[in-house]
Design a protein around this motif. Structure first.
Motif, PDB file in Angstrom:
ATOM      1  N   CYS A   1      -7.782  24.407   2.831  1.00 36.43           N
ATOM      2  CA  CYS A   1      -7.258  23.796   4.058  1.00 36.43           C
ATOM      3  C   CYS A   1      -6.418  22.602   3.644  1.00 36.43           C
ATOM      4  CB  CYS A   1      -8.413  23.355   4.954  1.00 36.43           C
ATOM      5  SG  CYS A   1      -7.870  22.436   6.405  1.00 36.43           S
ATOM      6  N   LEU A   2      -5.166  22.549   4.085  1.00 34.20           N
ATOM      7  CA  LEU A   2      -4.285  21.475   3.660  1.00 34.20           C
ATOM      8  C   LEU A   2      -4.439  20.217   4.502  1.00 34.20           C
ATOM      9  CD1 LEU A   2      -1.026  23.414   2.762  1.00 34.20           C
ATOM     10  CD2 LEU A   2      -2.829  22.603   1.267  1.00 34.20           C
ATOM     11  N   HIS A   3      -5.663  19.989   4.989  1.00 29.22           N
ATOM     12  CA  HIS A   3      -5.988  18.712   5.615  1.00 29.22           C
ATOM     13  C   HIS A   3      -6.569  17.820   4.522  1.00 29.22           C
ATOM     14  CE1 HIS A   3      -5.856  21.124   9.269  1.00 29.22           C
ATOM     15  NE2 HIS A   3      -5.807  20.004   9.958  1.00 29.22           N
ATOM     16  N   GLY A   4      -6.240  16.542   4.575  1.00 28.66           N
ATOM     17  CA  GLY A   4      -6.803  15.634   3.586  1.00 28.66           C
ATOM     18  C   GLY A   4      -6.620  14.211   4.030  1.00 28.66           C
ATOM     19  N   ILE A   5      -6.928  13.278   3.162  1.00 25.79           N
ATOM     20  CA  ILE A   5      -6.859  11.875   3.543  1.00 25.79           C
ATOM     21  C   ILE A   5      -5.423  11.428   3.790  1.00 25.79           C
ATOM     22  CG2 ILE A   5      -8.974  11.193   2.398  1.00 25.79           C
ATOM     23  CD1 ILE A   5      -7.328  10.265   0.028  1.00 25.79           C
ATOM     24  N   TYR A   6      -4.449  12.211   3.344  1.00 29.83           N
ATOM     25  CA  TYR A   6      -3.057  11.855   3.581  1.00 29.83           C
ATOM     26  C   TYR A   6      -2.446  12.637   4.732  1.00 29.83           C
ATOM     27  CZ  TYR A   6      -3.569   9.636  -0.915  1.00 29.83           C
ATOM     28  OH  TYR A   6      -3.999   8.842  -1.929  1.00 29.83           O
ATOM     29  N   GLY A   7      -3.244  13.422   5.466  1.00 29.37           N
ATOM     30  CA  GLY A   7      -2.723  14.126   6.623  1.00 29.37           C
ATOM     31  C   GLY A   7      -2.391  15.570   6.319  1.00 29.37           C
ATOM     32  N   VAL A   8      -1.543  16.173   7.135  1.00 31.17           N
ATOM     33  CA  VAL A   8      -1.188  17.575   6.988  1.00 31.17           C
ATOM     34  C   VAL A   8       0.228  17.672   6.457  1.00 31.17           C
ATOM     35  CG1 VAL A   8      -0.915  19.773   8.164  1.00 31.17           C
ATOM     36  CG2 VAL A   8      -2.628  18.152   8.963  1.00 31.17           C
ATOM     37  N   TYR A   9       0.417  18.427   5.408  1.00 28.63           N
ATOM     38  CA  TYR A   9       1.752  18.658   4.875  1.00 28.63           C
ATOM     39  C   TYR A   9       2.267  19.971   5.450  1.00 28.63           C
ATOM     40  CZ  TYR A   9       0.452  15.043   1.619  1.00 28.63           C
ATOM     41  OH  TYR A   9       0.050  13.862   1.079  1.00 28.63           O
ATOM     42  N   ALA A  10       3.068  19.895   6.489  1.00 31.13           N
ATOM     43  CA  ALA A  10       3.496  21.086   7.218  1.00 31.13           C
ATOM     44  C   ALA A  10       4.355  21.979   6.333  1.00 31.13           C
ATOM     45  CB  ALA A  10       4.272  20.671   8.455  1.00 31.13           C
ATOM     46  N   GLY A  11       3.763  23.071   5.875  1.00 34.31           N
ATOM     47  CA  GLY A  11       4.509  24.046   5.100  1.00 34.31           C
ATOM     48  C   GLY A  11       4.648  23.699   3.635  1.00 34.31           C
ATOM     49  N   ASP A  12       4.514  22.439   3.266  1.00 32.58           N
ATOM     50  CA  ASP A  12       4.654  22.052   1.876  1.00 32.58           C
ATOM     51  C   ASP A  12       3.312  22.094   1.174  1.00 32.58           C
ATOM     52  OD1 ASP A  12       7.331  21.571   2.116  1.00 32.58           O
ATOM     53  OD2 ASP A  12       7.058  19.478   2.688  1.00 32.58           O
ATOM     54  N   LYS A  13       3.350  22.314  -0.139  1.00 36.29           N
ATOM     55  CA  LYS A  13       2.127  22.327  -0.924  1.00 36.29           C
ATOM     56  C   LYS A  13       2.194  21.170  -1.906  1.00 36.29           C
ATOM     57  CE  LYS A  13       1.727  27.359  -0.556  1.00 36.29           C
ATOM     58  NZ  LYS A  13       1.746  28.638  -1.308  1.00 36.29           N
ATOM     59  N   HIS A  14       1.307  20.204  -1.702  1.00 39.54           N
ATOM     60  CA  HIS A  14       1.255  19.016  -2.543  1.00 39.54           C
ATOM     61  C   HIS A  14      -0.125  18.906  -3.162  1.00 39.54           C
ATOM     62  CE1 HIS A  14       4.607  17.971   0.057  1.00 39.54           C
ATOM     63  NE2 HIS A  14       4.858  16.880  -0.637  1.00 39.54           N
ATOM     64  N   CYS A  15      -0.178  18.289  -4.324  1.00 40.63           N
ATOM     65  CA  CYS A  15      -1.461  17.812  -4.823  1.00 40.63           C
ATOM     66  C   CYS A  15      -1.799  16.594  -3.987  1.00 40.63           C
ATOM     67  CB  CYS A  15      -1.370  17.443  -6.297  1.00 40.63           C
ATOM     68  SG  CYS A  15      -2.859  16.609  -6.897  1.00 40.63           S
ATOM     69  N   HIS A  16      -2.976  16.573  -3.367  1.00 39.04           N
ATOM     70  CA  HIS A  16      -3.335  15.472  -2.483  1.00 39.04           C
ATOM     71  C   HIS A  16      -3.620  14.176  -3.239  1.00 39.04           C
ATOM     72  CE1 HIS A  16      -4.495  17.637   1.500  1.00 39.04           C
ATOM     73  NE2 HIS A  16      -3.256  17.843   1.132  1.00 39.04           N
ATOM     74  N   LEU A  17      -3.723  14.246  -4.564  1.00 39.84           N
ATOM     75  CA  LEU A  17      -4.028  13.037  -5.320  1.00 39.84           C
ATOM     76  C   LEU A  17      -2.790  12.463  -6.002  1.00 39.84           C
ATOM     77  CD1 LEU A  17      -7.496  13.972  -6.840  1.00 39.84           C
ATOM     78  CD2 LEU A  17      -7.009  12.603  -4.821  1.00 39.84           C
ATOM     79  N   CYS A  18      -2.042  13.274  -6.739  1.00 39.60           N
ATOM     80  CA  CYS A  18      -0.877  12.753  -7.451  1.00 39.60           C
ATOM     81  C   CYS A  18       0.431  13.062  -6.750  1.00 39.60           C
ATOM     82  CB  CYS A  18      -0.842  13.269  -8.891  1.00 39.60           C
ATOM     83  SG  CYS A  18      -0.370  15.021  -9.023  1.00 39.60           S
ATOM     84  N   LYS A  19       0.372  13.875  -5.669  1.00 41.87           N
ATOM     85  CA  LYS A  19       1.520  14.238  -4.836  1.00 41.87           C
ATOM     86  C   LYS A  19       2.524  15.176  -5.533  1.00 41.87           C
ATOM     87  CE  LYS A  19       0.050  11.675  -1.495  1.00 41.87           C
ATOM     88  NZ  LYS A  19       0.872  10.625  -0.917  1.00 41.87           N
TER      89      LYS A  19
END
Length: 221
Positions: free
Chosen positions: A12-30
């Motif tokens: 689930c692409l929910h995390g402490i930084y919010g939702v990245y609509a359509g993009d795939k990011h590492c939630h820690l190093c971006k």
């Protein structure tokens, strides 16, 4: 949604930084579009689904996994505090959360996370050094009022420019500065106000030195 490269669990692409609509990011190093691995939400976090994960790159997964014991993150013991609030605030918590304590705990834990995220991702790079120095100067000896959060700065800036020529003192383009404030949300300005409040709360000197001021403003340049 995405799939973990290791266990093929749906991430689930929910995390402490919010939702990245359509993009795939590492939630820690971006890092953008890495091979993603699932890292379970830390114990005690709000869980939006039955299974919720951070999507992280391989290097962050390895680093964070090394910190864990049997897949669980260590958490420091929570500290009890007892703030007093207005009746209207209590009514909001009673109407929104299952209990007053759970609501207060959620909001108190949420604000520092929002503070870090908004400053890093939405405010950083928006202002020039002289503008940030002027903002700090505006908040000297000012107390923040909860009902006025996000409105202190525009009001103070407008008055200081008109009455004290603060824009000339700090070599700031007053028109451009006020336009920047107008382009910001109330939440963004509220976090910027907290940033100034944090500066004076941590200040060890009676009067901040030039080096102290510049070190602080460099966080948002």
């Amino acid at each position: 949604m995405s799939e973990c490269a290791l266990c093929h669990e749906v991430i689930c692409l929910h995390g402490i930084y919010g939702v990245y609509a359509g993009d795939k990011h590492c939630h820690l190093c971006k890092e953008v579009n890495p091979e993603l691995y699932c890292l379970p939400l830390y114990e005690g976090a709000v869980d939006w689904n039955e299974k919720t994960y951070f999507s992280v790159c391989k290097s962050c997964y390895t680093r964070e996994s090394d910190k864990e014991e049997k897949g669980k993150r260590h958490m420091a013991p929570k500290v009890a505090i007892g703030p007093r609030v207005e009746q209207k605030t209590k009514a909001f918590y009673d109407a929104t959360f299952s209990s007053m304590n759970s609501g207060a705990e959620y909001v108190l834990e949420m604000i520092p996370a929002l503070f870090r995220s908004i400053l890093s991702n939405e405010v950083k790079g928006k202002f020039e050094k002289e503008e940030l120095l002027m903002i700090l100067d505006l908040f000297k000896d000012i107390s923040l009022k909860p009902d006025f959060a996000g409105y202190h700065l525009p009001a103070l800036a407008k008055a200081a420019i008109a009455l004290d020529a603060s824009d000339i003192k700090w070599d700031v383009d007053s028109v451009g500065f006020m336009e920047k404030l107008k382009s910001m949300s109330v939440g963004q300005i509220a976090m910027l106000e907290l940033w100034t409040f944090q500066f004076f709360a941590q200040l060890q000197e009676e009067e901040p030195s030039k080096r102290t001021l510049e070190t602080w403003v460099n966080q948002l340049l």
